[in-house]
Design a protein around this motif. Structure first.
Motif, PDB file in Angstrom:
ATOM      1  N   VAL A   3       0.843  -1.203   0.000  1.00 22.04           N
ATOM      2  CA  VAL A   3       0.000   0.000   0.000  1.00 22.04           C
ATOM      3  C   VAL A   3       0.877   1.251   0.000  1.00 22.04           C
ATOM      4  N   TRP A   4       1.894   1.271   0.828  1.00 17.40           N
ATOM      5  CA  TRP A   4       2.812   2.414   0.852  1.00 17.40           C
ATOM      6  C   TRP A   4       3.525   2.560  -0.492  1.00 17.40           C
ATOM      7  N   GLY A   7       1.091   4.020  -2.997  1.00 15.88           N
ATOM      8  CA  GLY A   7       0.922   5.438  -2.657  1.00 15.88           C
ATOM      9  C   GLY A   7       2.130   6.263  -3.054  1.00 15.88           C
TER      10      GLY A   7
END
Length: 168
Positions: A3-4, A7
């Motif tokens: 997810v990071w 992002g």
């Protein structure tokens, strides 16, 4: 971690996101290798790779923007010095002050006297070319020192000029 990483690649504004992706991906992958009862080694590797690409992309973007900023600062500095010399040679006090406000140091009448003396010795000012730039100062008062060739009608002179870098 993934997810990071997503992002960090999508936003491209904060190096913390892809950095976290790399660190968390590394931690997850090492835990999986040590026998943790979880899966996801592929996702952890993907997060590390995407995070690395995000950091690389942000680094290249920052380098490009810094280069553009440097070009603008140097171009504006040459333009300002040429405007200053033209105004001072014409003994135009208002234009001299506009080209070189008091906050930059030096008094307008001193600059006009310098331009008049240079013109009487070397002929009219024609242009300036810079052979090297040195950025210095500190965070509170950055400056720019330029090694320059001052071109007059009858002679070229070498010298320097210093400019404080102020916002605006």
């Amino acid at each position: 971690a993934i997810v990071w990483a997503i992002g960090g690649v999508a936003l491209q504004c904060c190096p913390v996101f892809p950095l976290l992706a790399v660190v968390l991906g590394f931690v997850a992958r090492s835990r999986i290798r040590r026998g943790a009862e979880v899966r996801g080694a592929g996702l952890a590797l993907a997060a590390m790779l995407l995070g690395g690409l995000g950091l690389l992309g942000q680094g290249l973007a920052f380098d490009w923007m810094a280069g553009r900023f440097q070009e603008q600062v140097e171009s504006r500095s040459i333009d300002r010095v040429e405007r200053l010399m033209a105004a001072a040679t014409a003994q135009d006090l208002a234009a001299t002050l506009e080209a070189w406000p008091r906050r930059h140091g030096g008094r307008a009448d001193d600059i006009i006297a310098f331009a008049g003396e240079a013109q009487s010795r070397y002929g009219p000012f024609e242009s300036i070319s810079v052979s090297g730039w040195t950025y210095g100062g500190d965070f509170g008062e950055p400056d720019l020192l330029a090694a320059a060739v001052w071109r007059f009608r009858d002679r070229d002179l070498t010298g320097t000029f210093r400019m404080l870098l102020v916002p605006g």
